[in-house]
Design an enzyme around this catalytic site. Sequence first.
Site, mmCIF file in Angstrom:
data_model
loop_
_atom_site.group_PDB
_atom_site.id
_atom_site.type_symbol
_atom_site.label_atom_id
_atom_site.label_comp_id
_atom_site.label_asym_id
_atom_site.label_seq_id
_atom_site.Cartn_x
_atom_site.Cartn_y
_atom_site.Cartn_z
ATOM 1 N N GLU A 28 34.975 -17.378 -11.851
ATOM 2 C CA GLU A 28 33.945 -17.608 -10.832
ATOM 3 C C GLU A 28 33.483 -16.284 -10.253
ATOM 4 O O GLU A 28 34.248 -15.324 -10.177
ATOM 5 C CB GLU A 28 34.519 -18.468 -9.697
ATOM 6 C CG GLU A 28 34.085 -19.929 -9.749
ATOM 7 C CD GLU A 28 32.706 -20.175 -9.155
ATOM 8 O OE1 GLU A 28 31.748 -19.419 -9.456
ATOM 9 O OE2 GLU A 28 32.577 -21.132 -8.388
ATOM 10 N N ASP A 29 32.225 -16.250 -9.822
ATOM 11 C CA ASP A 29 31.712 -15.037 -9.186
ATOM 12 C C ASP A 29 32.273 -14.869 -7.778
ATOM 13 O O ASP A 29 32.613 -13.761 -7.374
ATOM 14 C CB ASP A 29 30.170 -15.046 -9.160
ATOM 15 C CG ASP A 29 29.586 -16.352 -8.631
ATOM 16 O OD1 ASP A 29 30.355 -17.272 -8.293
ATOM 17 O OD2 ASP A 29 28.349 -16.453 -8.550
ATOM 18 N N ARG A 52 19.599 -11.209 -8.981
ATOM 19 C CA ARG A 52 20.747 -11.328 -9.891
ATOM 20 C C ARG A 52 20.879 -10.102 -10.792
ATOM 21 O O ARG A 52 21.973 -9.728 -11.184
ATOM 22 C CB ARG A 52 20.593 -12.562 -10.792
ATOM 23 C CG ARG A 52 20.780 -13.893 -10.083
ATOM 24 C CD ARG A 52 21.001 -14.988 -11.122
ATOM 25 N NE ARG A 52 20.723 -16.319 -10.604
ATOM 26 C CZ ARG A 52 21.603 -17.071 -9.945
ATOM 27 N NH1 ARG A 52 22.804 -16.615 -9.695
ATOM 28 N NH2 ARG A 52 21.268 -18.276 -9.523
ATOM 29 N N PHE A 106 26.528 -11.802 3.491
ATOM 30 C CA PHE A 106 25.826 -12.371 2.343
ATOM 31 C C PHE A 106 25.447 -11.220 1.415
ATOM 32 O O PHE A 106 24.741 -10.296 1.810
ATOM 33 C CB PHE A 106 24.593 -13.154 2.778
ATOM 34 C CG PHE A 106 24.025 -13.970 1.657
ATOM 35 C CD1 PHE A 106 24.572 -15.195 1.322
ATOM 36 C CD2 PHE A 106 22.967 -13.485 0.894
ATOM 37 C CE1 PHE A 106 24.076 -15.934 0.259
ATOM 38 C CE2 PHE A 106 22.455 -14.220 -0.172
ATOM 39 C CZ PHE A 106 23.021 -15.450 -0.483
ATOM 40 N N VAL A 107 25.924 -11.269 0.192
ATOM 41 C CA VAL A 107 25.680 -10.177 -0.756
ATOM 42 C C VAL A 107 24.903 -10.695 -1.966
ATOM 43 O O VAL A 107 24.948 -11.887 -2.286
ATOM 44 C CB VAL A 107 27.002 -9.520 -1.211
ATOM 45 C CG1 VAL A 107 27.709 -8.871 -0.038
ATOM 46 C CG2 VAL A 107 27.918 -10.530 -1.902
ATOM 47 N N ASP A 121 33.979 -18.707 -1.491
ATOM 48 C CA ASP A 121 33.525 -18.590 -0.106
ATOM 49 C C ASP A 121 34.333 -19.619 0.689
ATOM 50 O O ASP A 121 35.453 -19.345 1.103
ATOM 51 C CB ASP A 121 32.018 -18.851 -0.110
ATOM 52 C CG ASP A 121 31.346 -18.560 1.210
ATOM 53 O OD1 ASP A 121 31.963 -17.899 2.050
ATOM 54 O OD2 ASP A 121 30.212 -18.994 1.412
ATOM 55 N N LYS A 181 35.735 -14.176 -0.112
ATOM 56 C CA LYS A 181 35.480 -14.025 1.331
ATOM 57 C C LYS A 181 36.474 -14.912 2.061
ATOM 58 O O LYS A 181 36.156 -16.034 2.439
ATOM 59 C CB LYS A 181 34.059 -14.495 1.665
ATOM 60 C CG LYS A 181 32.958 -13.591 1.180
ATOM 61 C CD LYS A 181 31.648 -14.047 1.834
ATOM 62 C CE LYS A 181 30.490 -13.850 0.933
ATOM 63 N NZ LYS A 181 29.266 -14.496 1.429
ATOM 64 N N LYS A 191 24.913 -19.903 -12.814
ATOM 65 C CA LYS A 191 24.516 -18.702 -13.505
ATOM 66 C C LYS A 191 25.178 -17.443 -12.941
ATOM 67 O O LYS A 191 25.142 -16.397 -13.560
ATOM 68 C CB LYS A 191 22.988 -18.534 -13.365
ATOM 69 C CG LYS A 191 22.175 -19.622 -14.022
ATOM 70 C CD LYS A 191 20.672 -19.441 -13.705
ATOM 71 C CE LYS A 191 20.313 -20.427 -12.652
ATOM 72 N NZ LYS A 191 18.872 -20.549 -12.388
ATOM 73 N N GLY A 192 25.743 -17.550 -11.731
ATOM 74 C CA GLY A 192 26.239 -16.355 -11.036
ATOM 75 C C GLY A 192 27.289 -15.570 -11.801
ATOM 76 O O GLY A 192 27.441 -14.369 -11.612
ATOM 77 N N ASP A 245 22.768 -14.314 -6.279
ATOM 78 C CA ASP A 245 21.350 -14.431 -5.934
ATOM 79 C C ASP A 245 21.133 -14.812 -4.486
ATOM 80 O O ASP A 245 22.031 -15.323 -3.800
ATOM 81 C CB ASP A 245 20.700 -15.513 -6.803
ATOM 82 C CG ASP A 245 21.170 -16.920 -6.408
ATOM 83 O OD1 ASP A 245 22.402 -17.142 -6.416
ATOM 84 O OD2 ASP A 245 20.329 -17.766 -6.077
HETATM 85 P P1 IMP Z 1 31.965 -22.236 -1.862
HETATM 86 O O1 IMP Z 1 33.243 -21.478 -2.147
HETATM 87 O O2 IMP Z 1 32.026 -23.684 -2.249
HETATM 88 O O3 IMP Z 1 31.543 -22.063 -0.432
HETATM 89 O O4 IMP Z 1 30.759 -21.675 -2.727
HETATM 90 C C1 IMP Z 1 30.805 -20.489 -3.431
HETATM 91 C C2 IMP Z 1 29.440 -20.302 -4.059
HETATM 92 O O5 IMP Z 1 28.471 -20.006 -3.049
HETATM 93 C C3 IMP Z 1 29.442 -19.110 -5.004
HETATM 94 O O6 IMP Z 1 29.739 -19.497 -6.320
HETATM 95 C C4 IMP Z 1 28.046 -18.558 -4.840
HETATM 96 O O7 IMP Z 1 27.169 -19.203 -5.762
HETATM 97 C C5 IMP Z 1 27.618 -18.949 -3.441
HETATM 98 N N1 IMP Z 1 27.789 -17.818 -2.517
HETATM 99 C C6 IMP Z 1 28.712 -17.680 -1.544
HETATM 100 N N2 IMP Z 1 28.582 -16.521 -0.886
HETATM 101 C C7 IMP Z 1 27.536 -15.880 -1.471
HETATM 102 C C8 IMP Z 1 26.911 -14.588 -1.233
HETATM 103 O O8 IMP Z 1 27.296 -13.777 -0.375
HETATM 104 N N3 IMP Z 1 25.864 -14.291 -2.047
HETATM 105 C C9 IMP Z 1 25.411 -15.134 -3.012
HETATM 106 N N4 IMP Z 1 25.971 -16.332 -3.279
HETATM 107 C C10 IMP Z 1 27.020 -16.707 -2.502
HETATM 108 MG MG MG Z 2 24.723 -19.239 -6.142
#
Ligand code: IMP
Ligand code: MG
Length: 190
Positions: free
Chosen positions: A108-109, A174, A161-162, A112, A140, A52-53, A168
């Site tokens: 994508e939002d 959200r 963490f934002v 990470d 990030k 949903k992000g 969320d």
């Molecule tokens: P990754 O790249 O597999 O570690 O995961 C990325 C996902 O983790 C994103 O799509 C977000 O849903 C969640 N995420 C990572 N950092 C944050 C943050 O700072 N706030 C909220 N959700 C986050």
């Molecule tokens: Mg999430």
Amino acid sequence: MDTLATTPDPYASGIARVLIEQESLQERIAEMGAAIAADYGDKRPLFVGVLKGVLFFMADLLRAVHIPLEVDFMSISSYSAETREHGVVRITKDLDTTLAGRHVIFVEDMIDTGLTLSYLLRLLQTRQPASLHVAVLFDKPSRRIVDIKPRYLGFRLPDLFVVGYGLDQREQYRNLPFVGVLSPDALRQE
Ligand code: IMP
Ligand code: MG
């Protein structure tokens, strides 16, 4: 927008500070939209988002891409902590659209570690799109495990963490129109 100092909205009570204002988000997204429109022209790209992000980013980005386009969504949920480490996710709602031969922009939002995104990109690639590129609002880079460089990027963030603008903490925050950093108290709820 009123500042948090003058408007202690209960729904923003866990926010220590605003990191990116609503206006800055809109300005940057308008630039991203114009860049995408210039690159894709009459290719009628298919924008694919993961709920949903990505909700607000997708809504604002699409309105800034002034060419014919289509949109579709998928939903995922992570398996156990162990499989999550490898970026394996379960698709709970798949796309309605056939990707073969389409110019796909994966939206994508946040990147990470990059694990989720790299897993999903590999999956979509097996469906043989004509092209597959990534548009991400927040990156990030300091936490990256898998090397992914999005073609379109909104903002590089420090390792914080934002929440807000779709992001969320346990399904909360959200609906904040800006991106904020949680207070130490609220962060402990993680
Ligand atoms: P990754 O790249 O597999 O570690 O995961 C990325 C996902 O983790 C994103 O799509 C977000 O849903 C969640 N995420 C990572 N950092 C944050 C943050 O700072 N706030 C909220 N959700 C986050
Ligand atoms: Mg999430």
